[in-house]
Write an enzyme that holds these catalytic residues in place. Structure first.
Site, PDB file in Angstrom:
ATOM      1  N   ASP A   1      -5.596  -4.126  -4.828  1.00 33.17           N
ATOM      2  CA  ASP A   1      -6.070  -4.467  -3.487  1.00 33.17           C
ATOM      3  C   ASP A   1      -7.586  -4.454  -3.400  1.00 33.17           C
ATOM      4  O   ASP A   1      -8.190  -5.279  -2.701  1.00 33.17           O
ATOM      5  CB  ASP A   1      -5.462  -3.514  -2.452  1.00 33.17           C
ATOM      6  CG  ASP A   1      -5.717  -2.038  -2.771  1.00 33.17           C
ATOM      7  OD1 ASP A   1      -5.970  -1.697  -3.939  1.00 33.17           O
ATOM      8  OD2 ASP A   1      -5.647  -1.215  -1.835  1.00 33.17           O
ATOM      9  N   ARG A   2      -8.221  -3.560  -4.147  1.00 29.49           N
ATOM     10  CA  ARG A   2      -9.686  -3.483  -4.125  1.00 29.49           C
ATOM     11  C   ARG A   2     -10.297  -4.729  -4.773  1.00 29.49           C
ATOM     12  O   ARG A   2     -11.297  -5.268  -4.283  1.00 29.49           O
ATOM     13  CB  ARG A   2     -10.148  -2.218  -4.832  1.00 29.49           C
ATOM     14  CG  ARG A   2      -9.606  -0.942  -4.192  1.00 29.49           C
ATOM     15  CD  ARG A   2     -10.057   0.297  -4.928  1.00 29.49           C
ATOM     16  NE  ARG A   2     -11.491   0.523  -4.732  1.00 29.49           N
ATOM     17  CZ  ARG A   2     -12.172   1.446  -5.396  1.00 29.49           C
ATOM     18  NH1 ARG A   2     -11.581   2.192  -6.317  1.00 29.49           N
ATOM     19  NH2 ARG A   2     -13.471   1.599  -5.147  1.00 29.49           N
TER      20      ARG A   2
ATOM     21  N   ASN B   1       1.901   1.253   4.056  1.00 25.70           N
ATOM     22  CA  ASN B   1       2.543   0.074   4.635  1.00 25.70           C
ATOM     23  C   ASN B   1       2.722  -1.050   3.622  1.00 25.70           C
ATOM     24  O   ASN B   1       1.922  -1.185   2.696  1.00 25.70           O
ATOM     25  CB  ASN B   1       1.718  -0.468   5.809  1.00 25.70           C
ATOM     26  CG  ASN B   1       1.743   0.433   7.024  1.00 25.70           C
ATOM     27  OD1 ASN B   1       2.800   0.823   7.495  1.00 25.70           O
ATOM     28  ND2 ASN B   1       0.572   0.792   7.519  1.00 25.70           N
TER      29      ASN B   1
ATOM     30  N   ASP C   1     -12.390  -0.487   3.388  1.00 27.07           N
ATOM     31  CA  ASP C   1     -10.963  -0.628   3.701  1.00 27.07           C
ATOM     32  C   ASP C   1     -10.461   0.688   4.287  1.00 27.07           C
ATOM     33  O   ASP C   1     -10.410   1.709   3.596  1.00 27.07           O
ATOM     34  CB  ASP C   1     -10.180  -0.994   2.435  1.00 27.07           C
ATOM     35  CG  ASP C   1      -8.746  -1.415   2.730  1.00 27.07           C
ATOM     36  OD1 ASP C   1      -8.177  -0.926   3.719  1.00 27.07           O
ATOM     37  OD2 ASP C   1      -8.197  -2.222   1.966  1.00 27.07           O
TER      38      ASP C   1
ATOM     39  N   GLY D   1       0.820  -1.199   0.000  1.00 26.19           N
ATOM     40  CA  GLY D   1       0.000   0.000   0.000  1.00 26.19           C
ATOM     41  C   GLY D   1       0.855   1.249   0.000  1.00 26.19           C
ATOM     42  O   GLY D   1       2.091   1.190   0.051  1.00 26.19           O
TER      43      GLY D   1
ATOM     44  N   GLY E   1      -7.748  -0.510  -8.366  1.00 20.98           N
ATOM     45  CA  GLY E   1      -6.597  -0.960  -7.600  1.00 20.98           C
ATOM     46  C   GLY E   1      -6.621  -2.456  -7.344  1.00 20.98           C
ATOM     47  O   GLY E   1      -7.686  -3.033  -7.073  1.00 20.98           O
TER      48      GLY E   1
END
Length: 270
Positions: free
Chosen positions: A107-108, A11, A127, A8, A105
């Site tokens: 992660d999404r 992090n 999130d 991310g 994204g």
């Protein structure tokens, strides 16, 4: 042995899976300026905290919103002859019904995959990270869009940086909405305000998704994840069915199992 990486803007979060079971998670600050050698030292060091090294890995699954670190991990995997699966619109096994699928994204998409497999559909994933994102999964498992808002910590950083006298404060919910000093006033506006933002927007998204899928709003599953999901104030956000801080890591393990031929995730982890 599977290493999953959630890269991310704030992090780098790693998870280590063996035979579908999550063994350990670790976290480090993201620095997009790091070279591939520095990233390799970082990953190997994090793994060794749990008695594992890069040489012990069979596969890596990666979701990243930082292109320079994506390239570094690709180089590391090639050097160590470890198979690498990079999450994206072309690899996540979901129909993506938005105008520009390639812009979503990784992660999404991984969160949407995990929500559909672990919690059922229709679903909304919230999130709480650098940004606060809302991602919607239709009854048939398709990703159908969502919303993006500035994250809580990002807003506090901007407030402190762009004002002369307002301090940085700890992320803690105050007892009252009416602050009696500057610190409690900021906590009220930031923490309680973010709770209201998430709860209010989630309620509207839940209603829209329910209408689009011909179900009652209460039938839409809502899952909270991200770096701030485990914070005490997050538990008071309205209309949340489950809090799963490791949802993205589990989603990467599911992706690897379904696309990369890895071990199925142990559902007992949820």
């Amino acid at each position: 042995m599977l290493l999953v990486l959630d890269i991310g803007n704030t992090n780098v979060t790693i998870g280590l899976f063996r035979s579908g079971a999550l063994l350990a998670t670790r976290r480090a600050a993201t620095d997009a300026r790091r070279t591939s050698d520095e990233i390799e030292v970082l990953l190997d060091g994090l793994l060794r905290l749990d008695g594992i090294g890069l040489a012990d890995l069979d596969s890596i699954a990666l979701a990243s919103v930082v292109p320079t670190i994506t390239s570094a991990v690709e180089a590391i995997a090639a050097r160590h002859d470890v198979s690498l699966l990079v999450a994206g619109a072309g690899t996540v096994p979901l129909a993506i019904r938005v105008d520009r699928p390639d812009d979503v994204g990784a992660d999404r998409l991984v969160n949407a995959l995990a929500a559909s497999r672990l919690y059922g559909t229709p679903a909304v994933v919230v999130d709480l990270g650098t940004a606060t994102t809302f991602d919607c999964v239709a009854s048939d498992g398709a990703y159908v869009g969502g919303a993006i808002a500035p994250g809580l910590a990002l807003g506090l950083d901007a407030l402190a940086a762009r004002t002369a006298k307002l301090p940085r404060v700890e992320l803690r919910a105050p007892d009252r909405a009416i602050g009696r000093d500057t610190v409690t006033a900021i906590r009220s506006g930031a923490v309680l305000g973010h709770q209201a933002l998430v709860g209010g927007l989630l309620a509207r998204i839940r209603r829209e998704l329910a209408e689009a899928n011909d179900v009652a709003p209460g039938d839409v599953r809502t899952i909270l994840t991200g770096g701030l999901a485990a914070a005490p104030w997050a538990a008071n956000i309205a209309e949340i069915d489950a809090i799963d801080p490791e949802l993205t890591l589990k989603g990467l393990a599911i992706l690897h199992a379904e696309v990369g031929g890895g071990e199925p995730l142990e559902l007992g982890l949820t």
